[in-house]
Each structure stands twice: as C-alpha cells, then as structure tokens.
Design a protein around this motif. Sequence first.
Motif, mmCIF file in Angstrom:
data_model
loop_
_atom_site.group_PDB
_atom_site.id
_atom_site.type_symbol
_atom_site.label_atom_id
_atom_site.label_comp_id
_atom_site.label_asym_id
_atom_site.label_seq_id
_atom_site.Cartn_x
_atom_site.Cartn_y
_atom_site.Cartn_z
ATOM 1 N N LEU A 11 40.449 14.694 43.851
ATOM 2 C CA LEU A 11 39.864 15.991 44.159
ATOM 3 C C LEU A 11 38.637 15.840 45.054
ATOM 4 O O LEU A 11 38.461 16.581 46.021
ATOM 5 C CB LEU A 11 39.501 16.729 42.868
ATOM 6 C CG LEU A 11 38.950 18.141 43.001
ATOM 7 C CD1 LEU A 11 39.966 19.058 43.663
ATOM 8 C CD2 LEU A 11 38.566 18.682 41.630
ATOM 9 N N THR B 127 33.213 21.325 40.087
ATOM 10 C CA THR B 127 34.442 21.774 40.737
ATOM 11 C C THR B 127 35.618 21.668 39.775
ATOM 12 O O THR B 127 36.450 22.568 39.693
ATOM 13 C CB THR B 127 34.716 20.938 42.004
ATOM 14 O OG1 THR B 127 33.590 21.034 42.874
ATOM 15 C CG2 THR B 127 35.955 21.409 42.725
ATOM 16 N N TRP B 128 35.666 20.565 39.029
ATOM 17 C CA TRP B 128 36.739 20.355 38.051
ATOM 18 C C TRP B 128 36.709 21.440 36.979
ATOM 19 O O TRP B 128 37.737 22.008 36.624
ATOM 20 C CB TRP B 128 36.568 18.977 37.417
ATOM 21 C CG TRP B 128 37.594 18.631 36.385
ATOM 22 C CD1 TRP B 128 37.434 18.680 35.047
ATOM 23 C CD2 TRP B 128 38.931 18.198 36.617
ATOM 24 N NE1 TRP B 128 38.587 18.286 34.413
ATOM 25 C CE2 TRP B 128 39.529 17.984 35.359
ATOM 26 C CE3 TRP B 128 39.681 17.969 37.763
ATOM 27 C CZ2 TRP B 128 40.842 17.546 35.226
ATOM 28 C CZ3 TRP B 128 40.985 17.527 37.624
ATOM 29 C CH2 TRP B 128 41.550 17.328 36.368
ATOM 30 N N ASP B 129 35.528 21.738 36.474
ATOM 31 C CA ASP B 129 35.389 22.758 35.437
ATOM 32 C C ASP B 129 35.748 24.150 35.940
ATOM 33 O O ASP B 129 36.210 24.992 35.173
ATOM 34 C CB ASP B 129 33.965 22.762 34.877
ATOM 35 C CG ASP B 129 33.648 21.507 34.081
ATOM 36 O OD1 ASP B 129 34.601 20.839 33.612
ATOM 37 O OD2 ASP B 129 32.456 21.172 33.939
ATOM 38 N N ILE C 216 31.504 17.185 41.671
ATOM 39 C CA ILE C 216 32.928 17.150 41.367
ATOM 40 C C ILE C 216 33.214 17.601 39.937
ATOM 41 O O ILE C 216 34.237 18.244 39.682
ATOM 42 C CB ILE C 216 33.527 15.758 41.657
ATOM 43 C CG1 ILE C 216 35.051 15.844 41.731
ATOM 44 C CG2 ILE C 216 33.096 14.748 40.635
ATOM 45 C CD1 ILE C 216 35.582 16.737 42.788
ATOM 46 N N ASP C 217 32.310 17.314 39.005
ATOM 47 C CA ASP C 217 32.520 17.774 37.629
ATOM 48 C C ASP C 217 32.461 19.297 37.547
ATOM 49 O O ASP C 217 33.234 19.920 36.817
ATOM 50 C CB ASP C 217 31.496 17.154 36.687
ATOM 51 C CG ASP C 217 31.747 15.668 36.473
ATOM 52 O OD1 ASP C 217 32.925 15.274 36.370
ATOM 53 O OD2 ASP C 217 30.760 14.908 36.418
ATOM 54 N N THR D 250 42.185 11.419 34.151
ATOM 55 C CA THR D 250 41.165 12.388 34.562
ATOM 56 C C THR D 250 40.259 11.798 35.635
ATOM 57 O O THR D 250 39.902 12.476 36.607
ATOM 58 C CB THR D 250 40.338 12.855 33.353
ATOM 59 O OG1 THR D 250 41.230 13.398 32.371
ATOM 60 C CG2 THR D 250 39.331 13.913 33.744
ATOM 61 N N LYS E 76 39.852 13.385 39.393
ATOM 62 C CA LYS E 76 38.564 13.784 39.965
ATOM 63 C C LYS E 76 38.283 13.033 41.263
ATOM 64 O O LYS E 76 37.713 13.597 42.205
ATOM 65 C CB LYS E 76 37.440 13.550 38.959
ATOM 66 C CG LYS E 76 37.452 14.555 37.814
ATOM 67 C CD LYS E 76 36.321 14.301 36.853
ATOM 68 C CE LYS E 76 36.291 15.311 35.729
ATOM 69 N NZ LYS E 76 35.159 15.084 34.808
ATOM 70 N N ARG F 204 44.608 22.345 37.362
ATOM 71 C CA ARG F 204 44.310 21.017 36.804
ATOM 72 C C ARG F 204 45.593 20.356 36.317
ATOM 73 O O ARG F 204 45.825 19.170 36.547
ATOM 74 C CB ARG F 204 43.305 21.123 35.658
ATOM 75 C CG ARG F 204 41.879 21.229 36.124
ATOM 76 C CD ARG F 204 40.883 20.922 35.021
ATOM 77 N NE ARG F 204 41.062 21.731 33.838
ATOM 78 C CZ ARG F 204 40.231 22.685 33.444
ATOM 79 N NH1 ARG F 204 39.140 22.942 34.132
ATOM 80 N NH2 ARG F 204 40.465 23.365 32.359
#
Length: 128
Positions: A20, A36-38, A33-34, A13, A17, A45
């Motif tokens: 990304l 964007t990840w969510d 970034i967190d 992970t 990230k 993903r």
Amino acid sequence: MRLTEHELTVALTGVAKTVLASSRRGRKRGADIDQTWDEMDRFKRFKLLDGIGTQIFPVLTDLPDVEVPVGGRPTFTEQEIRESVERKLGEDIGRLRRAVVVKTRVTLVQTALSHLPPRAEGDLRQDG
C-alpha cells in the motif's frame, strides 16, 4: 515452514502495508501508512490481503522447517525462497512473465519474513 496463525497474520499485514505504501495512492498522499490502512474500508483491506495471501502463503508453507530460537526469526536464503516460489508456480506462463512473477513473489516473501514477530516461548509447541 510451520508458522502460527498470529505470525502469518502479522506477516501478511506487514506486506499489505508495504504494498500500500509503495502504491501510487500511498506515495501520492504522503500520509502515515497506518492511518491510511485504518481509513480503508474492510472490503478493500480484504481484497488486498487476499491477493497477497494467495501469492505468499503457498510459498511460506513450502519453505523448509528450520529451528527458530525463542526471540529469533526464521531466515532463508534468496535461493531457498526462489526455489519454493518456482515449485509453486504453474508451467502455463511465458518465460518473461515467469521471471517477473518469480522476482515479485520472492520480494513479497522476503518482506513477509521481515515482518514476522520474534518467536515466543511455546509457539508451535507440540503436546502429546
């Protein structure tokens, strides 16, 4: 190298990230970034994690076993990582492409190792 499922998940992970954040999409948006990840859907993903996992898992599991104290993280030299990457790479690619793939995978594995959580007591304990 023996790693727990949790350690591999956290490392993968963290690399995803990082990739990304360094992508055009991540730099252009300038967003957290967190967040964007969510906001990514599960399939996107999955595709990112799968692509990175196929590159780093064979190398991580090929690295030599090292003693890791509780609270510590495994460390490897760039040469050890490079040798592992080269062992796992096929012979069917050209010299230039091979050099690029090796450099990229070494960087990905180093990033994964930097995201490993500190070793907890009881991790990888072998009972009976």
